[in-house]
Structures are given as structure tokens and as C-alpha cells.
Design an enzyme around this catalytic site. Structure first.
Site, mmCIF file in Angstrom:
data_model
loop_
_atom_site.group_PDB
_atom_site.id
_atom_site.type_symbol
_atom_site.label_atom_id
_atom_site.label_comp_id
_atom_site.label_asym_id
_atom_site.label_seq_id
_atom_site.Cartn_x
_atom_site.Cartn_y
_atom_site.Cartn_z
ATOM 1 N N GLY A 120 0.821 -1.205 0.000
ATOM 2 C CA GLY A 120 0.000 0.000 0.000
ATOM 3 C C GLY A 120 0.850 1.247 0.000
ATOM 4 O O GLY A 120 2.054 1.195 0.289
ATOM 5 N N CYS B 233 5.196 -6.232 1.803
ATOM 6 C CA CYS B 233 5.558 -4.816 1.795
ATOM 7 C C CYS B 233 4.856 -4.082 2.938
ATOM 8 O O CYS B 233 5.194 -4.291 4.099
ATOM 9 C CB CYS B 233 5.252 -4.200 0.429
ATOM 10 S SG CYS B 233 6.079 -2.608 0.159
ATOM 11 N N TYR B 234 3.855 -3.236 2.641
ATOM 12 C CA TYR B 234 3.116 -2.580 3.725
ATOM 13 C C TYR B 234 2.511 -3.625 4.658
ATOM 14 O O TYR B 234 2.420 -3.408 5.872
ATOM 15 C CB TYR B 234 2.010 -1.693 3.149
ATOM 16 C CG TYR B 234 1.265 -0.896 4.200
ATOM 17 C CD1 TYR B 234 1.679 0.395 4.532
ATOM 18 C CD2 TYR B 234 0.175 -1.426 4.870
ATOM 19 C CE1 TYR B 234 1.011 1.126 5.504
ATOM 20 C CE2 TYR B 234 -0.497 -0.708 5.844
ATOM 21 C CZ TYR B 234 -0.078 0.565 6.153
ATOM 22 O OH TYR B 234 -0.742 1.286 7.128
ATOM 23 N N HIS C 129 7.889 -7.649 -3.376
ATOM 24 C CA HIS C 129 6.594 -7.990 -3.973
ATOM 25 C C HIS C 129 6.705 -9.303 -4.761
ATOM 26 O O HIS C 129 7.147 -9.306 -5.909
ATOM 27 C CB HIS C 129 6.121 -6.868 -4.896
ATOM 28 C CG HIS C 129 5.635 -5.658 -4.178
ATOM 29 N ND1 HIS C 129 4.321 -5.474 -3.811
ATOM 30 C CD2 HIS C 129 6.310 -4.573 -3.716
ATOM 31 C CE1 HIS C 129 4.191 -4.325 -3.176
ATOM 32 N NE2 HIS C 129 5.390 -3.756 -3.096
ATOM 33 N N GLU D 293 4.288 -10.928 -6.032
ATOM 34 C CA GLU D 293 3.209 -11.047 -7.013
ATOM 35 C C GLU D 293 3.586 -10.541 -8.395
ATOM 36 O O GLU D 293 2.919 -10.875 -9.387
ATOM 37 C CB GLU D 293 1.956 -10.318 -6.517
ATOM 38 C CG GLU D 293 2.048 -8.804 -6.438
ATOM 39 C CD GLU D 293 2.587 -8.286 -5.117
ATOM 40 O OE1 GLU D 293 2.194 -7.174 -4.719
ATOM 41 O OE2 GLU D 293 3.417 -8.989 -4.478
ATOM 42 N N ASP E 277 -15.900 -10.093 -22.845
ATOM 43 C CA ASP E 277 -16.540 -10.097 -21.535
ATOM 44 C C ASP E 277 -18.055 -10.270 -21.639
ATOM 45 O O ASP E 277 -18.640 -11.172 -21.029
ATOM 46 C CB ASP E 277 -16.227 -8.805 -20.778
ATOM 47 C CG ASP E 277 -14.737 -8.548 -20.667
ATOM 48 O OD1 ASP E 277 -13.965 -9.521 -20.775
ATOM 49 O OD2 ASP E 277 -14.342 -7.379 -20.494
ATOM 50 N N LYS F 115 -9.082 -10.924 -17.023
ATOM 51 C CA LYS F 115 -9.409 -11.112 -18.439
ATOM 52 C C LYS F 115 -9.023 -12.498 -18.943
ATOM 53 O O LYS F 115 -9.797 -13.133 -19.667
ATOM 54 C CB LYS F 115 -8.705 -10.035 -19.275
ATOM 55 C CG LYS F 115 -8.897 -10.186 -20.778
ATOM 56 C CD LYS F 115 -10.331 -9.926 -21.212
ATOM 57 C CE LYS F 115 -10.622 -8.464 -21.244
ATOM 58 N NZ LYS F 115 -11.930 -8.149 -21.873
#
Length: 515
Positions: free
Chosen positions: A54, A81-82, A171, A173, A229, A371
Site C-alpha cells: 500500500g 511490503c506494507y 513484492h 506477485e 466479456d 481477463k
């Protein structure tokens, strides 16, 4: 889905990527803002919890915190992280602001083994990670030990294995941490004990059941744009509720070349779905006349879209529900929580609910999907591969690919240029390697020379990006021969364009679309 991971969001722009990595490992995950996490902990029944990064500083008086319950439920917790910083602060450690910040690529020295690293990293090794922090932990809570350090983070990875609490300053991710996905998989499988049996086939069955339960015997109108979508939503709903579904294709006059005919043919003729084709192009063009601001364009289009739906709902005898193809990235880019998750980048016309006068509820079966997951669901539903693989197309259509005022002439010029561009990409066998490609008609004219005569025409910008989920993207590295060929064709075949440029901006700092 018995195994679930709850991700508590503190406002990182890449929190969505945590959910994506967890799902890639076969475990279902959802994201909840920190200020709604208390209730989610009661209802979601997670097998483990991840605290996101964050933008705030833990040292601030009103900076966000995780619910205390996170650390008393007996569940494994991973702070990122945060998330690491607030975990340490809340459990008795100490965090301070540092002049020696770390942003970008860094290297982590593994100082001790731990369960989070099992089979991936070993003591004494050095591995690349991605950092983005100003604060740093300077004292650990009781029961924790350091397992990894970097140049500017003495507690870059920590563990309390008695309580199954882990935290990292980097991070995992993002793709710039090469082993990050493996670390997250270790956490959800080896530490949280998740089986990894969540698949798109299981999601399909769950989504169909959820639609049937929500809709009951009601009637549903689905806004069918022709994009992946809304098309997946339409086929999913048709499989779930059959003739209770009416699809309305609102042709706002801002579609790509031949797209309206393709939509009608596929869904009305092939799938035998009840489809209303409403040509409202004059209405949309009239309302957009003279409008330059991109946010105003989106709001006008979104408002008219709902107005047309309301009118069509009355014509077909009324409907109880409106179905939309809202996705996770739509939601995260449109929502700004006070003191918490991501700031608003741009509004999305299909996010934010409906006016009360419509007396309809929303059905959004894709709201929690990325997506690429929507494409996988489309395959499960039997949609043609050529259709599933189509590049994303924004709801506002060409309106946000024509910066400045919109005219019918500009739309026609852009449609022709865009068609040539996509045709050349397909001819080169590059279409499936690119996440999204399109042309933009710029609001400037330049001097040119054609046939020994002076021209003063528009500039066309070409955009092509690679991405996995639309949250981050890099421009596609065409060779110059390809770009030269496309430029020559556009200038020769499209009256009104005399100059072509290529956009090499990544996301961030830019967005994929120009507006």
C-alpha cells in the site's frame, strides 16, 4: 470451493496480481479492502490471509491497519511490503521511515531456511526480487526471526513458524520477482494446506448455480457489446436460464469495422439467443458532439447506455435484472476507499450500480475474474477460439480512441486505419502474441506531401501492448519493417491521415487506452 485465501487490500496498485497468482496455483481468492475486512473474516472462512502492499506509511497516525482478529484466528498470514510493516507494528515490532529507499530490482540474501522458501530458496543463496518501499522494519515482534535481507532492508523476509506468520518486504506477485509465484504457491499449499482444486470448470458450475439462485424465475437483460466479456456473460446466462435472457446490442456508432454485423450473426443465428439490435448511433453522436473531456465522454456513454436499456426493457415487457461483464480490473480502477485501496485512475461505464428508477438488480458473474480467466471460462462454455482470443475493446468504443471532439468523419477515418492495422497484425501471425492493439486518431493535423501536393491531415497513433491481465503492460516490440508497411498502407488507403506514429509507453506510467 472449500479452500479460500482472503487478501486484505491496503491500496497497492498490484493487489490484483496477488489474487491472480493465488488462483494460478488452483486456489480461489478474493480481495477485501482493509476497512471491510472484519466482516469478511467472519463470512469468507479463509484458509489463510495475505496482507497487501500500500501507499501509506505505517508511521502515520491514521495509517490503515489489519483487524486484530487477523492475528488471533489461528490462520497462516503472509504480509507483503506494507503488509509486513503493519504486521510488525501491530504485533510489537518497530517500523521507521528511511532515507535509504528501495524501488525496483533488488537482491535478497537468504540468511536462514523457512517453510515459505522450501524447495525454492536455500540458506546462503542470493535471488532477485522487486522492491517498492520507503519505510522499513527495524525491530521484530516476539517470536519472529529474520530469514532474508537486502541492502536497505535488514528484515526483508521474516518468519514466525510457530504461528505460521510470514512477511516479506518485496513484492512476490510481480513478474520482476522471478520466483514470486512459487513463493505464493508455497504459502497457500504448504503452509495454508489448500488442495488447489479450483478450476475454471468448477467456477463455471458455481457461477451458473449462483445466477440461477439470484435470478430465480426473473427475466434478465444482458448488454451485449460483442467483446469477450459481455459475450461470455451472455453465453453463461443462456446456459443458466435459457429463454429468461434477452440480449440487447446497443450500437452506439463507435464500433470497429463490421463489428455490428458479426455480433448479430454469432448470437442471434448461431446461439439462437433472443437478441435486440438497437441502432442508437445518432443519439450517441448527438450527445457527444463538442465534448472533449474523456471522463465526460465515459459518463455520457454510460448514462445513454442505461437510458437505452431502460427503454428496451420496457419494450420487451420489463426485466428484473441487468447483466454486465464487469471484471476485477474494472472494479479496482474505479474504486477509491478513504485512506485505503487504489486511487481512481479512470471511471468505467459498467461499474457503480444502476439508477433506482430502473428498478433492476445487477447480475455480474465475471466481477471477480481477470481477463485471461474470462477467456478460459469462454472455452469452458464452448465459444469459438477465434472469438475468445479477440483483443479487449472498451465499452465507450472509439470515443476514447479519438482524443478531443468526436465526429462521424473521424470515426470513419479511425475505423479504416484500425482495420488495416489489425489486418496486418494477423497477416504477420502476431495477433495472439499481443494483448491489445488499436489505432488512435490524434486531435492534431500535420503538413504532408502527397502527389506533389500539400496535405494537412490527421496523425494516427498505433498502440500494441503485451500483458497478462491488463493491470500492467509493456509495448509490443514490432520490427521497423512491419511498422513501415502498416504506415504506408494507412497513409495510402485512408483519406484524412498523412502521418503515423507508434506509442512505446508502458503501463504504468501510461494506461493502455489513451483516454
Amino acid at each position: 470451493m472449500t479452500d479460500r485465501i482472503l487478501i486484505i487490500d491496503f491500496g497497492s496498485q498490484v493487489t490484483q496480481l496477488i489474487a491472480r497468482r493465488v488462483r494460478e496455483s488452483g486456489v480461489y481468492s478474493e480481495i477485501v479492502p482493509f476497512n471491510n475486512a472484519e466482516e469478511a473474516l467472519e463470512t469468507f472462512n479463509p484458509a489463510g490471509i495475505i496482507l497487501s502492499g500500500g501507499p501509506n506509511s505505517v508511521t502515520g497516525i491514521e495509517s490503515p491497519r489489519a483487524p486484530e482478529k487477523v492475528f488471533t484466528m489461528g490462520l497462516p498470514v503472509l504480509g507483503i511490503c506494507y503488509g509486513e510493516q503493519t504486521m510488525c507494528e501491530q504485533l510489537g515490532g518497530k517500523v521507521e521511515s528511511s532515507d535509504e529507499r528501495e524501488f525496483g530490482r533488488a537482491f535478497l540474501d537468504i540468511t536462514d531456511d523457512c517453510k515459505l522458501f522450501d524447495g525454492i530458496w536455500n540458506k546462503g543463496e542470493k535471488h532477485q526480487v522487486w522492491m517498492s518501499h520507503g519505510d522499513r522494519v527495524i525491530a521484530l515482534p516476539e517470536g519472529f526471526r529474520v530469514v532474508g535481507v537486502s541492502d536497505n532492508a535488514p528484515y526483508a523476509a521474516i518468519a514466525n513458524e510457530d504461528k505460521s506468520f510470514y512477511a516479506v518486504q518485496f513484492h512476490p506477485e510481480v513478474v520482476h520477482t522471478p520466483d514470486g509465484a512459487k513463493l505464493l504457491s508455497n504459502f497457500v499449499h504448504n503452509i495454508c494446506g489448500c488442495a488447489g482444486d479450483w478450476t475454471m470448470a468448477s467456477f463455471k458450475e458455481t457461477a451458473i448455480a449462483a445466477v440461477r439462485q439470484q435470478v430465480g424465475s426473473g427475466r434478465v437483460i444482458c448488454g451485449l457489446s460483442g467483446g469477450v466479456d459481455s459475450s461470455v456473460v451472455a453465453v453463461l446466462l443462456h446456459e443458466a436460464i435459457g429463454d429468461q435472457l434477452t440480449c440487447v446490442f446497443v450500437d452506439h456508432g463507435l464500433m470497429r469495422a463490421n463489428e455490428a454485423d458479426e455480433v448479430v450473426t454469432l448470437f442471434r443465428d448461431h446461439y439462437n439467443i433472443h437478441l435486440v439490435h438497437k441502432d442508437a448511433s445518432d443519439l450517441f453522436h448527438g450527445k457527444l458532439d463538442g465534448v472533449n473531456d474523456p471522463e465526460k465522454k465515459r459518463k455520457i456513454i454510460g448514462g445513454l447506455f442505461i437510458d437505452v436499456f431502460e427503454e428496451e426493457a420496457k419494450k420487451v415487457g420489463g426485466a428484473d435484472f441487468l447483466a454486465q461483464g464487469t471484471l476485477y480490473p474494472d472494479v479496482i480502477e474505479s474504486v477509491s476507499f478513504t485512506g485505503g485501496p487504489s486511487v481512481t485512475i479512470k471511471s468505467h461505464h459498467n461499474v457503480g450500480g444502476l439508477p433506482e428508477r430502473m428498478n433492476m438488480d445487477l447480475v455480474e458473474p465475471l466481477r471477480e475474474l481477470f481477463k485471461d480467466e474470462v477467456r478460459a471460462l469462454g472455452r469452458e462454455l464452448g465459444l469459438p477460439e477465434a472469438f475468445i482470443g479477440r483483443h479487449p475493446f472498451p465499452g465507450p468504443g472509439l470515443a476514447i480512441r479519438i482524443p478531443g471532439d468526436i465526429t462521424q468523419e473521424k470515426c470513419d477515418i479511425l475505423r479504416k486505419a484500425d482495420s488495416i492495422y489489425l489486418q496486418e497484425i494477423r497477416n504477420a501471425g502476431l495477433y495472439d502474441a499481443i494483448w491489445q492493439a488499436f489505432a488512435v486518431l490524434l486531435p492534431v493535423r500535420t503538413v504532408g506531401v502527397m502527389g506533389d501536393e500539400r496535405t494537412y491531415d490527421y496523425v494516427c497513433a498505433l498502440r500494441a501492448v503485451t500483458s497478462t491481465d491488463g493491470m500492467t503492460a509493456d509495448y509490443y516490440h514490432f520490427d521497423h519493417e512491419f511498422l513501415s508497411r502498416v504506415s504506408t498502407r494507412i497513409i495510402n488507403e485512408v483519406r484524412g491521415i498523412n502521418r503515423v506514429v507508434y506509442d512505446i509507453t508502458s503501463k504504468p506510467p501510461g494506461t493502455i487506452e489513451w483516454e
